[in-house]
Design a protein around this motif. Structure first.
Motif, PDB file in Angstrom:
ATOM      1  N   TYR A  40       0.817  -1.220   0.000  1.00 21.18           N
ATOM      2  CA  TYR A  40       0.000   0.000   0.000  1.00 21.18           C
ATOM      3  C   TYR A  40       0.851   1.271   0.000  1.00 21.18           C
ATOM      4  O   TYR A  40       0.466   2.289  -0.545  1.00 21.18           O
ATOM      5  N   TYR A  41       2.014   1.204   0.679  1.00 18.80           N
ATOM      6  CA  TYR A  41       2.630   2.464   1.060  1.00 18.80           C
ATOM      7  C   TYR A  41       4.058   2.198   1.508  1.00 18.80           C
ATOM      8  O   TYR A  41       4.356   1.146   2.051  1.00 18.80           O
ATOM      9  N   ILE A  42       4.944   3.155   1.262  1.00 22.01           N
ATOM     10  CA  ILE A  42       6.316   3.023   1.769  1.00 22.01           C
ATOM     11  C   ILE A  42       6.736   4.358   2.369  1.00 22.01           C
ATOM     12  O   ILE A  42       6.352   5.421   1.877  1.00 22.01           O
ATOM     13  N   THR A  43       7.492   4.307   3.473  1.00 19.88           N
ATOM     14  CA  THR A  43       7.991   5.553   4.063  1.00 19.88           C
ATOM     15  C   THR A  43       9.331   5.283   4.744  1.00 19.88           C
ATOM     16  O   THR A  43       9.594   4.161   5.181  1.00 19.88           O
ATOM     17  N   GLN A  44      10.190   6.304   4.768  1.00 21.63           N
ATOM     18  CA  GLN A  44      11.488   6.136   5.424  1.00 21.63           C
ATOM     19  C   GLN A  44      11.363   6.519   6.889  1.00 21.63           C
ATOM     20  O   GLN A  44      10.850   7.592   7.205  1.00 21.63           O
ATOM     21  N   VAL A  45      11.822   5.634   7.781  1.00 21.44           N
ATOM     22  CA  VAL A  45      11.661   5.907   9.211  1.00 21.44           C
ATOM     23  C   VAL A  45      12.948   6.315   9.913  1.00 21.44           C
ATOM     24  O   VAL A  45      12.905   6.930  10.975  1.00 21.44           O
ATOM     25  N   SER A  46      14.118   5.959   9.334  1.00 15.12           N
ATOM     26  CA  SER A  46      15.355   6.385  10.007  1.00 15.12           C
ATOM     27  C   SER A  46      16.532   6.383   9.042  1.00 15.12           C
ATOM     28  O   SER A  46      16.419   5.929   7.907  1.00 15.12           O
ATOM     29  N   ILE A  47      17.670   6.915   9.553  1.00 14.65           N
ATOM     30  CA  ILE A  47      18.903   6.941   8.754  1.00 14.65           C
ATOM     31  C   ILE A  47      19.980   6.163   9.506  1.00 14.65           C
ATOM     32  O   ILE A  47      19.758   5.748  10.637  1.00 14.65           O
ATOM     33  N   LYS A  48      21.122   6.004   8.865  1.00 18.14           N
ATOM     34  CA  LYS A  48      22.277   5.319   9.481  1.00 18.14           C
ATOM     35  C   LYS A  48      21.922   3.946  10.003  1.00 18.14           C
ATOM     36  O   LYS A  48      22.013   3.743  11.198  1.00 18.14           O
ATOM     37  N   PRO A  49      21.543   2.968   9.259  1.00 20.09           N
ATOM     38  CA  PRO A  49      21.361   2.976   7.812  1.00 20.09           C
ATOM     39  C   PRO A  49      19.953   3.459   7.440  1.00 20.09           C
ATOM     40  O   PRO A  49      19.039   3.404   8.264  1.00 20.09           O
ATOM     41  N   PRO A  50      19.769   3.919   6.185  1.00 15.56           N
ATOM     42  CA  PRO A  50      18.435   4.299   5.731  1.00 15.56           C
ATOM     43  C   PRO A  50      17.482   3.101   5.871  1.00 15.56           C
ATOM     44  O   PRO A  50      17.775   2.007   5.396  1.00 15.56           O
ATOM     45  N   THR A  51      16.384   3.320   6.581  1.00 14.88           N
ATOM     46  CA  THR A  51      15.455   2.229   6.888  1.00 14.88           C
ATOM     47  C   THR A  51      14.050   2.612   6.440  1.00 14.88           C
ATOM     48  O   THR A  51      13.580   3.717   6.731  1.00 14.88           O
ATOM     49  N   PHE A  52      13.414   1.687   5.729  1.00 19.51           N
ATOM     50  CA  PHE A  52      12.100   1.957   5.149  1.00 19.51           C
ATOM     51  C   PHE A  52      11.066   0.966   5.671  1.00 19.51           C
ATOM     52  O   PHE A  52      11.378  -0.202   5.894  1.00 19.51           O
ATOM     53  N   VAL A  53       9.836   1.459   5.877  1.00 22.10           N
ATOM     54  CA  VAL A  53       8.755   0.559   6.255  1.00 22.10           C
ATOM     55  C   VAL A  53       7.822   0.389   5.058  1.00 22.10           C
ATOM     56  O   VAL A  53       7.426   1.370   4.421  1.00 22.10           O
ATOM     57  N   LEU A  54       7.506  -0.882   4.757  1.00 21.02           N
ATOM     58  CA  LEU A  54       6.550  -1.199   3.693  1.00 21.02           C
ATOM     59  C   LEU A  54       5.268  -1.713   4.347  1.00 21.02           C
ATOM     60  O   LEU A  54       5.312  -2.656   5.144  1.00 21.02           O
ATOM     61  N   PHE A  55       4.138  -1.082   4.026  1.00 21.45           N
ATOM     62  CA  PHE A  55       2.857  -1.567   4.548  1.00 21.45           C
ATOM     63  C   PHE A  55       2.221  -2.479   3.507  1.00 21.45           C
ATOM     64  O   PHE A  55       2.011  -2.071   2.362  1.00 21.45           O
ATOM     65  N   VAL A  56       1.942  -3.735   3.890  1.00 16.44           N
ATOM     66  CA  VAL A  56       1.443  -4.727   2.929  1.00 16.44           C
ATOM     67  C   VAL A  56       0.192  -5.428   3.475  1.00 16.44           C
ATOM     68  O   VAL A  56      -0.133  -5.304   4.657  1.00 16.44           O
ATOM     69  N   ASN A  57      -0.473  -6.159   2.581  1.00 14.82           N
ATOM     70  CA  ASN A  57      -1.671  -6.884   3.023  1.00 14.82           C
ATOM     71  C   ASN A  57      -1.324  -8.186   3.753  1.00 14.82           C
ATOM     72  O   ASN A  57      -2.062  -8.645   4.610  1.00 14.82           O
ATOM     73  N   ASP A  58      -0.165  -8.781   3.407  1.00 11.56           N
ATOM     74  CA  ASP A  58       0.190 -10.049   4.030  1.00 11.56           C
ATOM     75  C   ASP A  58       1.711 -10.217   4.031  1.00 11.56           C
ATOM     76  O   ASP A  58       2.333 -10.343   2.984  1.00 11.56           O
ATOM     77  N   LYS A  59       2.291 -10.208   5.247  1.00  9.90           N
ATOM     78  CA  LYS A  59       3.751 -10.282   5.390  1.00  9.90           C
ATOM     79  C   LYS A  59       4.337 -11.536   4.747  1.00  9.90           C
ATOM     80  O   LYS A  59       5.424 -11.511   4.186  1.00  9.90           O
ATOM     81  N   GLU A  60       3.596 -12.649   4.855  1.00  7.18           N
ATOM     82  CA  GLU A  60       4.092 -13.931   4.335  1.00  7.18           C
ATOM     83  C   GLU A  60       4.383 -13.855   2.833  1.00  7.18           C
ATOM     84  O   GLU A  60       5.231 -14.561   2.318  1.00  7.18           O
ATOM     85  N   LEU A  61       3.643 -12.988   2.143  1.00 11.87           N
ATOM     86  CA  LEU A  61       3.789 -12.907   0.685  1.00 11.87           C
ATOM     87  C   LEU A  61       4.975 -12.033   0.262  1.00 11.87           C
ATOM     88  O   LEU A  61       5.379 -12.031  -0.893  1.00 11.87           O
ATOM     89  N   MET A  62       5.505 -11.256   1.233  1.00 12.01           N
ATOM     90  CA  MET A  62       6.601 -10.341   0.897  1.00 12.01           C
ATOM     91  C   MET A  62       7.885 -11.145   0.777  1.00 12.01           C
ATOM     92  O   MET A  62       8.604 -11.373   1.736  1.00 12.01           O
ATOM     93  N   HIS A  63       8.152 -11.604  -0.435  1.00 11.70           N
ATOM     94  CA  HIS A  63       9.284 -12.486  -0.659  1.00 11.70           C
ATOM     95  C   HIS A  63      10.586 -11.697  -0.665  1.00 11.70           C
ATOM     96  O   HIS A  63      10.634 -10.558  -1.121  1.00 11.70           O
ATOM     97  N   PHE A  64      11.652 -12.323  -0.160  1.00 10.56           N
ATOM     98  CA  PHE A  64      12.958 -11.680  -0.085  1.00 10.56           C
ATOM     99  C   PHE A  64      13.373 -11.091  -1.445  1.00 10.56           C
ATOM    100  O   PHE A  64      13.885  -9.977  -1.534  1.00 10.56           O
ATOM    101  N   SER A  65      13.113 -11.859  -2.517  1.00  7.40           N
ATOM    102  CA  SER A  65      13.569 -11.402  -3.837  1.00  7.40           C
ATOM    103  C   SER A  65      12.801 -10.157  -4.289  1.00  7.40           C
ATOM    104  O   SER A  65      13.337  -9.315  -5.009  1.00  7.40           O
ATOM    105  N   TYR A  66      11.545 -10.020  -3.840  1.00  3.78           N
ATOM    106  CA  TYR A  66      10.785  -8.828  -4.231  1.00  3.78           C
ATOM    107  C   TYR A  66      11.252  -7.598  -3.434  1.00  3.78           C
ATOM    108  O   TYR A  66      11.314  -6.492  -3.973  1.00  3.78           O
ATOM    109  N   THR A  67      11.615  -7.824  -2.179  1.00  2.00           N
ATOM    110  CA  THR A  67      12.201  -6.722  -1.389  1.00  2.00           C
ATOM    111  C   THR A  67      13.483  -6.245  -2.065  1.00  2.00           C
ATOM    112  O   THR A  67      13.732  -5.050  -2.195  1.00  2.00           O
ATOM    113  N   ARG A  68      14.293  -7.206  -2.521  1.00  2.00           N
ATOM    114  CA  ARG A  68      15.542  -6.893  -3.205  1.00  2.00           C
ATOM    115  C   ARG A  68      15.259  -6.079  -4.476  1.00  2.00           C
ATOM    116  O   ARG A  68      15.966  -5.121  -4.794  1.00  2.00           O
TER     117      ARG A  68
END
Length: 440
Positions: A385-413
């Motif tokens: 649904y949405y992505i936002t950056q929450v911190s730096i050092k290292p840059p860290t992003f939160v992804l809001f999704v419908n189902d965590k199980e479906l968020m495959h490592f290769s798609y994050t990459r």
């Protein structure tokens, strides 16, 4: 701000590894103190209350005689004093107070570091209260009764551990100077590089004695900017036992990386990139630090027009998880490309602290998902649904999704690569956190 480091010290078989595993929350080292068994997981990240810190298990070797045990204990105590913010000294209720406990207590008392005395194997606090009090004789304050095996008293111990963090935190907040750790295996030229940097007169400002006896954090001024260089080369202790030396250098490396903003991994051009190099690089990557790969002794190599290309390809193969790290070919002896190294450090520092607006991020996300459909499983498709950056050092992003199980490592990459295509983020890892949001 770097995470505090807590070191566990104690004689063989008092239950150090069991305690370490309880704190780490997983069975990572086999508990029998077999030489070399706990070698691979020497450190673990722990959270308690609102504190994050790193716990280090200082030793799991089984020396032969009593003299050997004491010598080994001294090495452990030295490692702990050198690297830790807080030391946990583990003793064994069942064995009672032994001579070596007093000798190690003496070393620790003089260290000017907070030391907590954990009396292990106390599986019934009321029954053994008097036996616990016997350990007052070590002169390290109130003994804390714990049972690693039954997980008793661990919380009380951690409460006392984290109380000591605030004292150090105040000093840390004042330091805004970027910290650069020079890391790599022994004899790769780390000291030569630091000496070369210091030897250029425009650089040297002052030597700040670090908390450790060997590693000196050196303040360096280069092109009107100040940096603190952390040298991990201080392996002056000649250990006969290879494992002990290796353990010591890994602990040193973890500590230096923890304190640093950017790690410069030095590789020996003559030797090529080794397994140990990859292990050290992995520590920096895992801890989210900026990283630069510096190939040293480049002047000592016979070259043709393919040498550099082949070397780069070899690094990329062995460090395939960190293709983001820039590479530079240097000579610590001659000072070749020192200027470029500083430019690279500046670039990585900026990328570590880069913030990207939410609007732009979601444009990239929208385009990425349109180009390549998110994965599906059993008829259910991943929706981001949405992505936002929450911190730096290292840059860290939160992804809001419908189902965590479906968020495959290769798609994050894949999404990481899309973000890097736009913003580069060269030299810094990027972290992603996936959160589920129920569909309306």
């Amino acid at each position: 701000m770097s995470k505090p480091i807590v070191a566990i010290v104690g004689r063989p078989n008092v239950g150090k590894s069991t305690l370490f595993n309880v704190l780490a929350g997983e069975k990572i080292s086999i508990v029998k103190d077999t030489p070399g068994v706990t070698r691979d997981r020497i450190y673990a990240d722990v959270s308690w209350l609102n504190y994050d810190f790193t716990v280090i298990d200082t030793g799991g070797l089984e020396p032969e005689t009593n003299d050997e045990i004491l010598k080994h204990m001294r090495t452990q105590a030295d490692i702990a004093i050198d690297t830790a913010d807080v030391i946990v000294f583990v003793v064994d209720l069942k064995q009672g107070l032994v001579d070596n406990d007093f000798k190690v207590a003496d070393i620790l008392r003089r260290a000017n570091k907070p030391v907590l005395l954990a009396v292990n194997k106390v599986d019934n606090f009321e029954k053994y209260q008097l036996d616990v009090y016997e350990f007052f004789n070590l002169g390290l304050g109130d003994p804390i009764p714990v049972s690693s095996a039954s997980k008793l008293g661990i919380g009380d111990m951690l409460d006392q551990v984290v109380e000591h963090f605030n004292e150090n935190a105040k000093e840390d907040e004042e330091e805004e100077t970027p910290k650069i750790a020079i890391i790599g295996k022994p004899n790769v030229g780390k000291s030569s590089l630091i000496n070369k940097i210091l030897g250029e007169n425009r650089v040297i400002v002052s030597d700040m004695a670090g908390t450790t006896r060997d590693a000196i954090d050196t303040m360096v001024k280069y092109d009107h900017k100040e940096y603190i260089f952390i040298d991990t080369a201080g392996l002056r202790r000649k250990s006969k036992i290879k494992e002990e030396l290796e353990r010591y250098s890994i602990i040193r490396t973890v500590t230096a990386i923890e304190k640093a903003d950017v790690a410069v991994l030095m590789i020996d051009a003559v030797e090529g990139i080794t397994e140990q190099d990859a292990k050290i690089a992995g520590i920096a990557h895992e801890r989210g630090k900026g990283i630069i790969v510096a190939v040293n002794k480049w002047d000592a190599i016979e070259k043709d027009n393919k040498t550099m290309k082949n070397f780069m390809a070899d690094i990329d193969t062995k460090l395939s998880y960190m293709l983001y790290a820039p590479k530079i070919f240097i000579s610590a002896e001659t000072g070749q490309r020192l200027n470029s190294l500083f430019e690279m450090i500046e670039m990585v520092l900026q990328n570590q602290a880069l913030r990207v607006g939410t609007g732009v991020l979601n444009d990239i996300l929208y385009e990425a998902t349109a180009l390549k459909q998110p994965p599906s499983d059993k008829g259910r498709r991943l929706r981001i649904y949405y992505i936002t950056q929450v911190s730096i050092k290292p840059p860290t992003f939160v992804l809001f999704v419908n189902d965590k199980e479906l968020m495959h490592f290769s798609y994050t990459r894949y999404i990481e690569n899309k973000i890097r295509e736009t913003f580069g983020f060269k030299g810094t890892p990027i972290h992603f956190i996936t959160r589920e949001r129920k569909e309306k």
